[in-house]
Design a protein around this motif. Structure first.
Motif, PDB file in Angstrom:
ATOM      1  N   GLU A 160       6.929  21.382  -3.866  1.00  8.00           N
ATOM      2  CA  GLU A 160       7.922  19.614  -3.955  1.00  8.00           C
ATOM      3  C   GLU A 160       8.143  20.165  -2.210  1.00  8.00           C
ATOM      4  O   GLU A 160       8.117  18.876  -1.510  1.00  8.00           O
ATOM      5  N   THR A 161       8.371  21.215  -1.238  1.00  9.79           N
ATOM      6  CA  THR A 161       8.327  20.375  -0.012  1.00  9.79           C
ATOM      7  C   THR A 161       7.440  20.934   1.093  1.00  9.79           C
ATOM      8  O   THR A 161       7.675  19.628   1.114  1.00  9.79           O
ATOM      9  N   THR A 162       6.703  21.044   0.193  1.00  2.00           N
ATOM     10  CA  THR A 162       5.886  20.676   1.410  1.00  2.00           C
ATOM     11  C   THR A 162       5.260  18.992   1.629  1.00  2.00           C
ATOM     12  O   THR A 162       5.237  18.503   1.600  1.00  2.00           O
ATOM     13  N   LEU A 163       5.464  17.994  -0.161  1.00  4.66           N
ATOM     14  CA  LEU A 163       5.837  17.322  -0.077  1.00  4.66           C
ATOM     15  C   LEU A 163       6.067  16.160   0.848  1.00  4.66           C
ATOM     16  O   LEU A 163       6.287  14.805   0.859  1.00  4.66           O
ATOM     17  N   ARG A 164       7.482  16.727   0.111  1.00  2.00           N
ATOM     18  CA  ARG A 164       8.829  15.940   0.795  1.00  2.00           C
ATOM     19  C   ARG A 164       8.933  16.086   2.060  1.00  2.00           C
ATOM     20  O   ARG A 164       8.956  14.929   2.914  1.00  2.00           O
ATOM     21  N   LEU A 165       8.750  16.848   2.589  1.00  2.00           N
ATOM     22  CA  LEU A 165       9.165  17.199   3.956  1.00  2.00           C
ATOM     23  C   LEU A 165       7.778  17.241   4.810  1.00  2.00           C
ATOM     24  O   LEU A 165       7.834  17.120   6.126  1.00  2.00           O
ATOM     25  N   GLN A 166       6.722  17.131   4.361  1.00  2.00           N
ATOM     26  CA  GLN A 166       5.801  16.933   5.301  1.00  2.00           C
ATOM     27  C   GLN A 166       4.533  15.745   5.120  1.00  2.00           C
ATOM     28  O   GLN A 166       4.395  14.916   5.753  1.00  2.00           O
ATOM     29  N   PRO A 176       0.941  -0.928   0.137  1.00  2.00           N
ATOM     30  CA  PRO A 176      -0.139   0.453  -0.214  1.00  2.00           C
ATOM     31  C   PRO A 176       0.680   1.436  -0.099  1.00  2.00           C
ATOM     32  O   PRO A 176       0.139   2.210   0.779  1.00  2.00           O
ATOM     33  N   CYS A 177       2.022   1.435  -0.839  1.00  2.00           N
ATOM     34  CA  CYS A 177       3.083   2.406  -0.530  1.00  2.00           C
ATOM     35  C   CYS A 177       3.044   2.548  -1.954  1.00  2.00           C
ATOM     36  O   CYS A 177       3.895   3.572  -2.752  1.00  2.00           O
ATOM     37  N   PHE A 216       2.217  10.619   5.335  1.00  2.00           N
ATOM     38  CA  PHE A 216       1.961   9.219   4.824  1.00  2.00           C
ATOM     39  C   PHE A 216       2.866   7.838   5.231  1.00  2.00           C
ATOM     40  O   PHE A 216       1.800   6.925   5.768  1.00  2.00           O
ATOM     41  N   ILE A 217       4.163   7.540   4.770  1.00  2.00           N
ATOM     42  CA  ILE A 217       5.073   6.603   5.396  1.00  2.00           C
ATOM     43  C   ILE A 217       4.566   6.214   6.971  1.00  2.00           C
ATOM     44  O   ILE A 217       4.288   5.329   7.183  1.00  2.00           O
ATOM     45  N   ARG A 218       4.248   7.510   8.251  1.00  2.00           N
ATOM     46  CA  ARG A 218       3.759   6.957   9.364  1.00  2.00           C
ATOM     47  C   ARG A 218       2.342   6.384   9.058  1.00  2.00           C
ATOM     48  O   ARG A 218       2.241   5.140  10.052  1.00  2.00           O
ATOM     49  N   TRP A 219       1.478   6.676   8.381  1.00  2.00           N
ATOM     50  CA  TRP A 219       0.043   6.358   8.810  1.00  2.00           C
ATOM     51  C   TRP A 219       0.033   5.303   7.622  1.00  2.00           C
ATOM     52  O   TRP A 219      -1.156   4.270   8.338  1.00  2.00           O
ATOM     53  N   THR A 220       1.464   4.790   7.105  1.00  2.00           N
ATOM     54  CA  THR A 220       0.563   3.689   6.082  1.00  2.00           C
ATOM     55  C   THR A 220       0.930   2.147   7.031  1.00  2.00           C
ATOM     56  O   THR A 220       1.107   0.652   6.787  1.00  2.00           O
TER      57      THR A 220
END
Length: 443
Positions: free
Chosen positions: A257-263, A64-65, A268-272
């Motif tokens: 891109e900063t928002t996507l990469r750093l937040q 699911p990633c 998303f990984i933590r939630w997954t």
């Protein structure tokens, strides 16, 4: 795949205000810059190389990633899917622009940093002039508040991309499809007028597409409005009035891109990592806490009785089970699901293709990868009501699916091993304490 280090920590939740981006012309601090250029969040942050942002968006991961799972997370959990939608469009646009004939590219000159600085200075000067025209009474009334926008304050205005809520909302109901397919022309014209520039030269390459981008992502009330300040909005519109060259989006694309990469990506990984739905995780927490309480009560009763000390050691198994279950549940995991390497199907996935598991296609219910689709509101989707009516016991034992991504299973295996080692240590200490206490002999 082997296990990660035993001192592994899952990614910390990134709050909106923890962005490191500063208002210095688009520069980052050293750590952020390295992360942005390399595409790596680093093992220290809890994200292995196999789950970096670039691998996900380039299709190098399994459910699911996947990028579709990432998009669903941004739609249903973080409510900021417009960032990824714009990012994907811009990446594709840069490629298509540079593949265009040289004669067409020559019509769209590059937007330089000097031009952008001049545009920003002009915007600030216009704002200062407008402020001077206001009544002194009004200025005094709003002095010291957020409405007191002096030129000095405009120069240090924060460009933190996490400082305000994301742009997706249920109220954004403007669409560029159907009978409204041509309305973007009017919205674009309004945007140019608001920015104080004339309509652009129309034979530049991709001009019609750029106009749709403005109407979809830039102007106020657009269906996928990005989280931009008024100054950023005017600056990008002025750049796009001059050229359709990708450099006109440089500052905006860096912010997104900063928002996507750093937040978004670490969150998303933590939630997954969580393999159970909220109902199952709550149930697991209750089961773990209940087992610990039961083991404590049983040990106390045997300690106060005349039974031999050896009987108290039998509760060590219950201590281990309770502590391990509680620790994994605190981290969003269910030990039973982990033993099978399963995860619960997400609520928006449950009702996509009916009740037949063999016919179900996960995450196909929304045309979220259409660059110029409608807003990202999902409140009218039928699964919301159906899932809300679902009985709590059914939610706890919802349908499961195999976790295909090896790196995610590796993370979960590591967390489970950490929980078991902590449980064995804790159970050993507690058992030793109860066994060492002399028998009470009360009954």
């Amino acid at each position: 795949m082997g296990l990660l280090s035993l001192n592994y920590r899952r990614p910390a939740y990134v709050e909106k205000q923890t962005s490191r981006r500063i208002d210095n012309g688009g520069e980052f601090d050293e750590k952020s810059d390295v992360s942005l250029k390399s595409g790596r969040a680093g093992v220290a942050s809890g994200i292995p190389d196999a789950l970096t942002f670039d691998r996900i968006v380039n299709g190098g991961t399994c459910p699911p990633c996947t990028i579709r799972d990432f998009m669903n997370y941004l739609i249903y959990i973080e409510h900021s899917a417009e960032n990824l939608q714009f990012f994907l469009w811009y990446r594709d646009y840069v490629k298509r622009f540079h593949e265009a004939p040289a004669s067409e590219i020559a019509l769209a000159p590059e937007w330089t940093p000097a031009m952008e600085e001049d545009a920003i200075m002009k915007i600030q000067k216009d704002a200062a002039s407008k402020m001077k025209k206001e009544s002194p009474i009004v200025r005094e009334m709003f002095k010291g508040t957020d409405f007191d926008k002096t030129p000095d304050m405009l120069r240090v205005e924060s460009r933190d991309p996490f400082s305000t809520p994301p742009g997706s909302s249920a109220g954004d109901n403007i669409s560029l499809s159907g009978s409204q397919a041509t309305t973007y022309i009017g919205h674009t014209g309004d945007a140019f007028s608001a920015a104080g520039v004339k309509r652009p030269f129309t034979i530049q390459p991709f001009r019609a597409e750029i106009n749709r981008v403005i109407a979809t992502y830039i102007v106020d009330g657009s269906p996928r409005q990005l989280n931009l300040s008024a100054r950023e909005q005017k600056a990008v519109v002025q750049a796009l009035s001059y050229t359709t060259h990708p450099s006109a989006f440089t500052t905006l694309s860096q912010t997104i891109e900063t928002t996507l990469r750093l937040q978004a990506h670490p969150n998303f990984i933590r939630w997954t990592i969580c393999n159970g739905n909220p109902a199952r995780v709550t149930f697991a927490r209750g089961l773990g806490a209940g087992s610990i309480i039961l083991a404590a009560v049983g040990s106390i009763i045997l300690t106060l009785s005349s039974a031999g000390r050896g009987w108290r050691a039998l509760f060590a198994f219950l201590w281990v089970f309770g502590i391990a279950t509680l620790i994994t549940a605190i981290k969003g995991m269910c030990v039973v699901l982990h033993g099978l390497h399963h995860r619960h199907i997400r609520p928006w996935e449950l009702f996509v293709s009916g009740d037949n598991d063999s016919e179900m296609t996960l995450g196909e219910g929304k045309q979220s990868f259409d660059s110029f689709g409608s807003c990202n509101s999902y409140e009218d989707e039928p699964w919301i009501v159906r899932y809300r009516r679902r009985f709590i016991i059914r939610k706890i034992f919802d349908r499961e699916v195999w976790i295909q991504e090896p790196a995610l299973r590796q993370i979960q295996d590591t967390i489970f091993l950490q929980s078991m080692l902590s449980a064995l240590l804790g159970a050993g200490i507690l058992t030793a304490i109860f066994v060492a206490v002399p028998a009470g002999g009360l009954f």
